[in-house]
Design a protein around this motif. Structure first.
Motif, PDB file in Angstrom:
ATOM      1  N   LEU A 157      25.174  39.284   9.583  1.00 52.81           N
ATOM      2  CA  LEU A 157      24.047  40.130   9.958  1.00 52.81           C
ATOM      3  C   LEU A 157      23.482  39.534  11.251  1.00 52.81           C
ATOM      4  CD1 LEU A 157      21.749  42.213   9.563  1.00 52.81           C
ATOM      5  CD2 LEU A 157      20.696  40.586   7.948  1.00 52.81           C
ATOM      6  N   GLN A 158      23.539  40.295  12.335  1.00 50.28           N
ATOM      7  CA  GLN A 158      23.211  39.759  13.657  1.00 50.28           C
ATOM      8  C   GLN A 158      21.730  39.457  13.814  1.00 50.28           C
ATOM      9  OE1 GLN A 158      24.416  38.244  16.081  1.00 50.28           O
ATOM     10  NE2 GLN A 158      24.655  39.465  17.930  1.00 50.28           N
ATOM     11  N   VAL A 159      21.451  38.325  14.460  1.00 52.90           N
ATOM     12  CA  VAL A 159      20.108  37.938  14.895  1.00 52.90           C
ATOM     13  C   VAL A 159      20.146  37.853  16.418  1.00 52.90           C
ATOM     14  CG1 VAL A 159      18.370  36.110  14.880  1.00 52.90           C
ATOM     15  CG2 VAL A 159      19.587  36.696  12.758  1.00 52.90           C
ATOM     16  N   LEU A 160      19.211  38.544  17.072  1.00 55.53           N
ATOM     17  CA  LEU A 160      19.215  38.615  18.535  1.00 55.53           C
ATOM     18  C   LEU A 160      17.901  39.239  18.985  1.00 55.53           C
ATOM     19  CD1 LEU A 160      21.328  38.289  21.005  1.00 55.53           C
ATOM     20  CD2 LEU A 160      21.560  40.766  20.836  1.00 55.53           C
ATOM     21  N   ASP A 161      17.475  38.900  20.184  1.00 59.14           N
ATOM     22  CA  ASP A 161      16.325  39.610  20.740  1.00 59.14           C
ATOM     23  C   ASP A 161      16.735  41.060  21.018  1.00 59.14           C
ATOM     24  OD1 ASP A 161      13.917  40.323  21.904  1.00 59.14           O
ATOM     25  OD2 ASP A 161      14.527  39.607  23.892  1.00 59.14           O
ATOM     26  N   ALA A 162      16.062  41.989  20.359  1.00 55.98           N
ATOM     27  CA  ALA A 162      16.368  43.409  20.548  1.00 55.98           C
ATOM     28  C   ALA A 162      15.187  44.164  21.149  1.00 55.98           C
ATOM     29  CB  ALA A 162      16.769  44.049  19.218  1.00 55.98           C
ATOM     30  N   TYR A 163      14.213  43.429  21.670  1.00 58.06           N
ATOM     31  CA  TYR A 163      13.039  44.058  22.264  1.00 58.06           C
ATOM     32  C   TYR A 163      13.278  44.220  23.761  1.00 58.06           C
ATOM     33  CZ  TYR A 163       8.098  45.107  23.062  1.00 58.06           C
ATOM     34  OH  TYR A 163       6.910  45.710  23.393  1.00 58.06           O
ATOM     35  N   ASN A 164      13.577  45.427  24.196  1.00 55.73           N
ATOM     36  CA  ASN A 164      13.889  45.708  25.611  1.00 55.73           C
ATOM     37  C   ASN A 164      15.041  44.846  26.121  1.00 55.73           C
ATOM     38  OD1 ASN A 164      11.836  47.622  25.742  1.00 55.73           O
ATOM     39  ND2 ASN A 164      10.308  46.115  26.405  1.00 55.73           N
ATOM     40  N   ASN A 165      16.031  44.649  25.274  1.00 59.93           N
ATOM     41  CA  ASN A 165      17.204  43.860  25.655  1.00 59.93           C
ATOM     42  C   ASN A 165      18.449  44.674  25.342  1.00 59.93           C
ATOM     43  OD1 ASN A 165      18.924  41.683  26.358  1.00 59.93           O
ATOM     44  ND2 ASN A 165      19.028  41.057  24.208  1.00 59.93           N
ATOM     45  N   LYS A 166      19.116  45.180  26.372  1.00 63.15           N
ATOM     46  CA  LYS A 166      20.252  46.072  26.187  1.00 63.15           C
ATOM     47  C   LYS A 166      21.524  45.289  25.892  1.00 63.15           C
ATOM     48  CE  LYS A 166      22.536  50.091  28.275  1.00 63.15           C
ATOM     49  NZ  LYS A 166      22.578  51.009  29.446  1.00 63.15           N
ATOM     50  N   THR A 167      22.264  45.746  24.864  1.00 65.35           N
ATOM     51  CA  THR A 167      23.564  45.176  24.527  1.00 65.35           C
ATOM     52  C   THR A 167      24.341  46.234  23.767  1.00 65.35           C
ATOM     53  OG1 THR A 167      24.697  43.259  23.561  1.00 65.35           O
ATOM     54  CG2 THR A 167      22.834  44.167  22.325  1.00 65.35           C
ATOM     55  N   TYR A 168      25.573  45.917  23.356  1.00 65.28           N
ATOM     56  CA  TYR A 168      26.314  46.891  22.553  1.00 65.28           C
ATOM     57  C   TYR A 168      25.626  47.047  21.201  1.00 65.28           C
ATOM     58  CZ  TYR A 168      28.765  42.443  21.408  1.00 65.28           C
ATOM     59  OH  TYR A 168      29.077  41.142  21.090  1.00 65.28           O
ATOM     60  N   VAL A 169      25.512  48.308  20.753  1.00 64.81           N
ATOM     61  CA  VAL A 169      24.628  48.596  19.621  1.00 64.81           C
ATOM     62  C   VAL A 169      25.162  48.092  18.285  1.00 64.81           C
ATOM     63  CG1 VAL A 169      23.469  50.544  20.709  1.00 64.81           C
ATOM     64  CG2 VAL A 169      25.591  50.936  19.436  1.00 64.81           C
ATOM     65  N   ASN A 170      26.472  47.837  18.188  1.00 61.45           N
ATOM     66  CA  ASN A 170      26.974  47.234  16.954  1.00 61.45           C
ATOM     67  C   ASN A 170      26.941  45.710  17.025  1.00 61.45           C
ATOM     68  OD1 ASN A 170      29.074  47.024  18.797  1.00 61.45           O
ATOM     69  ND2 ASN A 170      30.683  47.586  17.332  1.00 61.45           N
ATOM     70  N   GLY A 171      26.151  45.207  17.988  1.00 69.50           N
ATOM     71  CA  GLY A 171      25.923  43.773  18.088  1.00 69.50           C
ATOM     72  C   GLY A 171      24.459  43.440  18.301  1.00 69.50           C
ATOM     73  N   MET A 172      23.577  44.437  18.163  1.00 70.86           N
ATOM     74  CA  MET A 172      22.145  44.197  18.322  1.00 70.86           C
ATOM     75  C   MET A 172      21.540  43.701  17.013  1.00 70.86           C
ATOM     76  SD  MET A 172      20.774  48.179  18.353  1.00 70.86           S
ATOM     77  CE  MET A 172      19.028  47.729  18.493  1.00 70.86           C
ATOM     78  N   ALA A 173      20.292  43.275  17.052  1.00 70.32           N
ATOM     79  CA  ALA A 173      19.609  42.834  15.839  1.00 70.32           C
ATOM     80  C   ALA A 173      19.612  43.955  14.805  1.00 70.32           C
ATOM     81  CB  ALA A 173      18.180  42.411  16.156  1.00 70.32           C
ATOM     82  N   GLY A 174      19.904  43.593  13.567  1.00 71.26           N
ATOM     83  CA  GLY A 174      19.963  44.575  12.489  1.00 71.26           C
ATOM     84  C   GLY A 174      21.344  45.132  12.252  1.00 71.26           C
ATOM     85  N   SER A 175      22.291  44.809  13.131  1.00 72.82           N
ATOM     86  CA  SER A 175      23.655  45.297  12.946  1.00 72.82           C
ATOM     87  C   SER A 175      24.432  44.365  12.021  1.00 72.82           C
ATOM     88  CB  SER A 175      24.381  45.388  14.294  1.00 72.82           C
ATOM     89  OG  SER A 175      24.627  44.098  14.830  1.00 72.82           O
ATOM     90  N   ILE A 176      25.432  44.931  11.338  1.00 74.67           N
ATOM     91  CA  ILE A 176      26.474  44.121  10.735  1.00 74.67           C
ATOM     92  C   ILE A 176      27.499  43.969  11.844  1.00 74.67           C
ATOM     93  CG2 ILE A 176      28.157  43.941   8.875  1.00 74.67           C
ATOM     94  CD1 ILE A 176      25.142  43.858   8.054  1.00 74.67           C
ATOM     95  N   TYR A 177      27.651  42.760  12.331  1.00 71.14           N
ATOM     96  CA  TYR A 177      28.281  42.519  13.627  1.00 71.14           C
ATOM     97  C   TYR A 177      29.623  43.229  13.789  1.00 71.14           C
ATOM     98  CZ  TYR A 177      29.757  40.148  17.853  1.00 71.14           C
ATOM     99  OH  TYR A 177      30.182  39.893  19.126  1.00 71.14           O
ATOM    100  N   LYS A 178      29.687  44.050  14.851  1.00 72.26           N
ATOM    101  CA  LYS A 178      30.865  44.819  15.255  1.00 72.26           C
ATOM    102  C   LYS A 178      31.310  45.857  14.206  1.00 72.26           C
ATOM    103  CE  LYS A 178      32.033  43.076  19.376  1.00 72.26           C
ATOM    104  NZ  LYS A 178      33.294  42.410  19.699  1.00 72.26           N
ATOM    105  N   GLN A 179      30.428  46.142  13.201  1.00 69.33           N
ATOM    106  CA  GLN A 179      30.797  47.130  12.190  1.00 69.33           C
ATOM    107  C   GLN A 179      29.750  48.220  11.995  1.00 69.33           C
ATOM    108  OE1 GLN A 179      32.693  46.099   8.455  1.00 69.33           O
ATOM    109  NE2 GLN A 179      33.151  44.045   9.195  1.00 69.33           N
ATOM    110  N   ALA A 180      28.496  47.847  11.848  1.00 66.25           N
ATOM    111  CA  ALA A 180      27.467  48.827  11.493  1.00 66.25           C
ATOM    112  C   ALA A 180      26.332  48.820  12.500  1.00 66.25           C
ATOM    113  CB  ALA A 180      26.916  48.550  10.096  1.00 66.25           C
ATOM    114  N   ILE A 181      26.113  49.960  13.141  1.00 65.71           N
ATOM    115  CA  ILE A 181      24.979  50.130  14.045  1.00 65.71           C
ATOM    116  C   ILE A 181      23.714  50.302  13.213  1.00 65.71           C
ATOM    117  CG2 ILE A 181      23.997  51.599  15.861  1.00 65.71           C
ATOM    118  CD1 ILE A 181      26.930  52.510  16.400  1.00 65.71           C
TER     119      ILE A 181
END
Length: 270
Positions: A152-176
Motif C-alpha cells: 500500500l503506497q505511502v507518498l506525498d499526494a498533495y499537489n504532487n503529480k505521479t502515475y496514479v497507480n503509484g500515488m498515496a492510497g494505491s495498491i502499488y502498480k495495481q489499484a488506482i
C-alpha cells in the motif's frame, strides 16, 4: 314427517356450504402450520466476543495488538537480517532511517487476515517531486527481502503529480485509489485497512486471491480490491505461496526528507 323438495334442497345446500367451510378452514390451518416463523431464522450462538472500543477515534481497541505506541521498537526487526530495528523513535513517533546499515523494517509477528490502523506524516519541508517526494510503503504481507510482498503506497499526494497507480492510497502498480484524500505535508495522515490474505493449494497454486479495503483519512479509496499478485516495480504481478507474513515498512531510497509513522495497531480477524 316427510320433507318437501325445497327443504331437502336447503339442507343439501347448507351441508355443502359447511363442507366447503371446513375444507377451507383445514387448508388455512395447514398453511399456518407450514408458514415460516421468525424464530426459525434466529441464531443465538456463538455469542461474539466483547471488544471495548477506544475512547477516541484511532486509538487501539481492547483486542488490538499494539505494534508501535511511540515508546520503542520492541515489535520490529530489520528485514535483511532480523536484527533489532534501527529507525529513530522520538517525540512519540517513528522516523524512517535511510542509513546504509538500516533499511526496511517488519513486525516480529506474522499475520493472515487483519484490520490495521497506521498514521504517517510527510515532513513539512519536503523536497523532490513525483515518486521522489516522501516515498515509503506499508507492505500488508512481507514475503521476502527488499520489497517482496503486497504494498500500500505511502507518498506525498498533495499537489504532487505521479502515475496514479503509484500515488498515496494505491495498491502499488495495481489499484488506482478511488479518491485523493491527502492532507498537506506536515499534517498526520491515516490508513485504516482490512486485509484478506490469499490462500494456496498444497501444490502452491492459488486457491483464493488477496483482497484489501483501505480508508485514507476516513475516505474509502480501495473497496475490497482483488489483488493480481505481489506488487512489483517492474513486470506483471504474480502469486507465490506463503502462509502468514509480517507487516513491513519501507525505507525508500529517494533523497527526500524521511517521513514518520505513529499509532500502529492491528486486530487479527478470522
Amino acid at each position: 314427517m316427510g320433507y318437501t323438495s325445497a327443504t331437502m334442497r336447503m339442507r343439501t345446500s347448507r351441508l355443502l356450504t359447511f363442507a366447503a367451510f371446513t375444507a377451507v378452514t383445514a387448508s388455512l390451518s395447514a398453511q399456518d402450520a407450514a408458514k415460516p416463523k421468525p424464530e426459525e431464522t434466529e441464531i443465538w450462538e456463538p455469542v461474539p466476543a466483547v471488544v471495548t472500543p477506544s475512547a477516541t477515534n484511532g486509538a487501539a481497541p481492547s483486542d488490538a495488538i499494539v505494534l508501535f505506541d511511540g515508546k520503542n521498537l520492541d515489535e520490529w526487526v530489520q528485514v535483511k537480517d532480523k536484527s533489532p530495528a534501527k529507525w529513530l523513535v522520538h517525540d512519540g513517533m517513528l522516523t524512517v532511517s535511510k542509513a546504509p546499515d538500516s533499511g526496511n523494517i517488519e513486525t516480529k509477528r506474522s499475520f493472515k487476515n487483519y484490520q490495521l490502523h497506521i498514521e504517517w506524516r510527510i515532513p513539512e519541508n519536503i523536497t523532490g517531486s513525483g515518486q521522489a517526494r516522501g516515498n515509503s510503503g506499508v507492505f500488508l504481507a512481507s514475503t521476502g527481502q527488499g520489497d517482496g510482498g503486497y504494498e500500500l503506497q505511502v507518498l506525498d499526494a498533495y499537489n504532487n503529480k505521479t502515475y496514479v497507480n503509484g500515488m498515496a492510497g494505491s495498491i502499488y502498480k495495481q489499484a488506482i485509489p478511488l479518491a485523493n484524500a491527502a492532507r498537506k505535508p506536515g499534517e498526520w495522515q491515516t490508513y485504516d485497512v482490512v486485509w484478506t490474505a490469499p490462500k494456496f493449494n498444497e501444490d502452491g497454486s492459488l486457491k483464493t486471491p488477496a483482497y484489501v479495503t483501505v480508508f485514507f483519512n476516513g475516505v474509502l479509496v480501495e473497496n475490497h480490491f482483488e489483488l493480481k499478485g505481489e506488487t512489483l516495480y517492474i513486470g506483471k504481478p504474480f502469486y507465490r505461496k506463503y502462509d502468514a507474513a509480517p507487516i513491513k515498512l519501507q525505507a525508500h531510497g529517494d533523497k527526500s526528507e524521511p517521513l514518520s509513522y505513529r499509532n500502529i495497531w492491528v486486530r487479527e480477524i478470522p
